[in-house]
Design a protein around this motif. Structure first.
Motif, PDB file in Angstrom:
ATOM      1  N   ALA A  70       0.843  -1.190   0.000  1.00 53.63           N
ATOM      2  CA  ALA A  70       0.000   0.000   0.000  1.00 53.63           C
ATOM      3  C   ALA A  70       0.879   1.240   0.000  1.00 53.63           C
ATOM      4  N   ARG A  71       0.452   2.223  -0.734  1.00 51.32           N
ATOM      5  CA  ARG A  71       1.159   3.495  -0.761  1.00 51.32           C
ATOM      6  C   ARG A  71       0.486   4.415   0.258  1.00 51.32           C
ATOM      7  N   LEU A  72       1.251   4.878   1.223  1.00 56.84           N
ATOM      8  CA  LEU A  72       0.705   5.761   2.251  1.00 56.84           C
ATOM      9  C   LEU A  72       0.866   7.216   1.825  1.00 56.84           C
ATOM     10  N   ASN A  73      -0.238   7.903   1.737  1.00 61.93           N
ATOM     11  CA  ASN A  73      -0.210   9.335   1.460  1.00 61.93           C
ATOM     12  C   ASN A  73      -0.477  10.050   2.779  1.00 61.93           C
ATOM     13  N   VAL A  74       0.579  10.479   3.442  1.00 67.51           N
ATOM     14  CA  VAL A  74       0.436  11.059   4.779  1.00 67.51           C
ATOM     15  C   VAL A  74      -0.165  12.455   4.754  1.00 67.51           C
ATOM     16  N   LYS A  75      -0.470  12.960   3.580  1.00 66.17           N
ATOM     17  CA  LYS A  75      -1.149  14.250   3.487  1.00 66.17           C
ATOM     18  C   LYS A  75      -2.654  14.097   3.669  1.00 66.17           C
ATOM     19  N   LYS A  76      -3.154  12.861   3.538  1.00 68.73           N
ATOM     20  CA  LYS A  76      -4.591  12.623   3.664  1.00 68.73           C
ATOM     21  C   LYS A  76      -4.998  12.512   5.132  1.00 68.73           C
ATOM     22  N   ARG A  77      -6.138  13.089   5.436  1.00 69.65           N
ATOM     23  CA  ARG A  77      -6.671  13.112   6.797  1.00 69.65           C
ATOM     24  C   ARG A  77      -6.938  11.694   7.316  1.00 69.65           C
ATOM     25  N   LYS A  78      -7.513  10.846   6.487  1.00 70.84           N
ATOM     26  CA  LYS A  78      -7.845   9.482   6.908  1.00 70.84           C
ATOM     27  C   LYS A  78      -6.597   8.712   7.316  1.00 70.84           C
ATOM     28  N   VAL A  79      -5.529   8.860   6.566  1.00 64.40           N
ATOM     29  CA  VAL A  79      -4.270   8.165   6.863  1.00 64.40           C
ATOM     30  C   VAL A  79      -3.699   8.684   8.182  1.00 64.40           C
ATOM     31  N   LYS A  80      -3.749   9.987   8.387  1.00 61.23           N
ATOM     32  CA  LYS A  80      -3.236  10.565   9.636  1.00 61.23           C
ATOM     33  C   LYS A  80      -4.015  10.058  10.841  1.00 61.23           C
ATOM     34  N   ILE A  81      -5.321   9.970  10.705  1.00 60.78           N
ATOM     35  CA  ILE A  81      -6.146   9.492  11.822  1.00 60.78           C
ATOM     36  C   ILE A  81      -5.869   8.016  12.096  1.00 60.78           C
ATOM     37  N   GLU A  82      -5.692   7.207  11.041  1.00 56.10           N
ATOM     38  CA  GLU A  82      -5.366   5.791  11.242  1.00 56.10           C
ATOM     39  C   GLU A  82      -4.007   5.623  11.905  1.00 56.10           C
ATOM     40  N   LEU A  83      -3.034   6.435  11.506  1.00 56.60           N
ATOM     41  CA  LEU A  83      -1.718   6.371  12.147  1.00 56.60           C
ATOM     42  C   LEU A  83      -1.797   6.811  13.608  1.00 56.60           C
ATOM     43  N   LYS A  84      -2.663   7.765  13.903  1.00 58.73           N
ATOM     44  CA  LYS A  84      -2.850   8.188  15.297  1.00 58.73           C
ATOM     45  C   LYS A  84      -3.429   7.045  16.129  1.00 58.73           C
ATOM     46  N   GLN A  85      -4.409   6.331  15.563  1.00 57.72           N
ATOM     47  CA  GLN A  85      -5.005   5.206  16.288  1.00 57.72           C
ATOM     48  C   GLN A  85      -3.973   4.110  16.523  1.00 57.72           C
ATOM     49  N   MET A  86      -3.144   3.851  15.526  1.00 55.53           N
ATOM     50  CA  MET A  86      -2.076   2.861  15.696  1.00 55.53           C
ATOM     51  C   MET A  86      -1.096   3.318  16.776  1.00 55.53           C
ATOM     52  N   LEU A  87      -0.761   4.600  16.770  1.00 60.27           N
ATOM     53  CA  LEU A  87       0.158   5.151  17.764  1.00 60.27           C
ATOM     54  C   LEU A  87      -0.406   5.021  19.170  1.00 60.27           C
ATOM     55  N   GLU A  88      -1.687   5.300  19.335  1.00 58.92           N
ATOM     56  CA  GLU A  88      -2.300   5.183  20.657  1.00 58.92           C
ATOM     57  C   GLU A  88      -2.268   3.743  21.154  1.00 58.92           C
ATOM     58  N   ALA A  89      -2.532   2.778  20.270  1.00 61.43           N
ATOM     59  CA  ALA A  89      -2.486   1.362  20.658  1.00 61.43           C
ATOM     60  C   ALA A  89      -1.063   0.946  21.024  1.00 61.43           C
ATOM     61  N   VAL A  90      -0.099   1.370  20.227  1.00 63.43           N
ATOM     62  CA  VAL A  90       1.306   1.037  20.497  1.00 63.43           C
ATOM     63  C   VAL A  90       1.757   1.678  21.809  1.00 63.43           C
ATOM     64  N   ALA A  91       1.364   2.912  22.026  1.00 59.81           N
ATOM     65  CA  ALA A  91       1.768   3.622  23.246  1.00 59.81           C
ATOM     66  C   ALA A  91       1.181   2.961  24.488  1.00 59.81           C
ATOM     67  N   LEU A  92      -0.064   2.506  24.397  1.00 57.01           N
ATOM     68  CA  LEU A  92      -0.691   1.834  25.537  1.00 57.01           C
ATOM     69  C   LEU A  92       0.027   0.525  25.847  1.00 57.01           C
ATOM     70  N   ALA A  93       0.319  -0.270  24.827  1.00 54.99           N
ATOM     71  CA  ALA A  93       1.030  -1.540  25.038  1.00 54.99           C
ATOM     72  C   ALA A  93       2.434  -1.288  25.573  1.00 54.99           C
ATOM     73  N   TRP A  94       3.117  -0.302  25.021  1.00 62.22           N
ATOM     74  CA  TRP A  94       4.479   0.013  25.456  1.00 62.22           C
ATOM     75  C   TRP A  94       4.492   0.485  26.905  1.00 62.22           C
ATOM     76  N   GLU A  95       3.510   1.283  27.264  1.00 61.68           N
ATOM     77  CA  GLU A  95       3.424   1.790  28.635  1.00 61.68           C
ATOM     78  C   GLU A  95       3.181   0.652  29.623  1.00 61.68           C
ATOM     79  N   GLN A  96       2.276  -0.254  29.282  1.00 63.47           N
ATOM     80  CA  GLN A  96       1.989  -1.384  30.172  1.00 63.47           C
ATOM     81  C   GLN A  96       3.203  -2.296  30.301  1.00 63.47           C
ATOM     82  N   GLN A  97       3.908  -2.518  29.214  1.00 57.79           N
ATOM     83  CA  GLN A  97       5.095  -3.373  29.248  1.00 57.79           C
ATOM     84  C   GLN A  97       6.172  -2.756  30.135  1.00 57.79           C
TER      85      GLN A  97
END
Length: 106
Positions: A70-97
């Motif tokens: 997949a080609r990620l176009n980081v200028k698109k709002r949808k892609v930015k929001i999906e990356l934010k959701q991924m970041l929040e999940a990663v941050a929660l797991a990293w914090e618990q670990q």
């Protein structure tokens, strides 16, 4: 003298309107996360291969993910929001670990 007062008044009004516009602008960015930030690495020769790195606010690498096909176009709002959701999940797991590691040490 009257012209000077009008110019000063116009300057204060423009500064006030400018400040109001900036505060609204900050509220309109739903892709900004307070837990950290992400960086997307891609290559011109292989545009369908992307590496996404998630960092804490201190700059510590939490996780690195590869996105193939997949080609990620980081200028698109949808892609930015999906990356934010991924970041929040990663941050929660990293914090618990890291909390569990801290408990084991002390």
């Amino acid at each position: 003298m009257k012209a000077v007062k009008i110019i000063v008044l116009a300057c204060f009004l423009s500064l006030g309107l400018n400040a109001i516009g900036q505060s609204k602008e900050a509220k309109l960015k739903p892709w900004v996360c307070s837990n950290g930030f992400w960086v997307v690495e891609t290559n011109v020769k292989t545009p369908l291969f992307n590496k996404v790195r998630f960092y804490t606010n201190n700059g510590l690498l939490m996780e690195e993910k590869e996105i193939n096909g997949a080609r990620l176009n980081v200028k698109k709002r949808k892609v930015k929001i999906e990356l934010k959701q991924m970041l929040e999940a990663v941050a929660l797991a990293w914090e618990q670990q890291h909390k569990s590691e801290w408990v084991k040490r002390y």
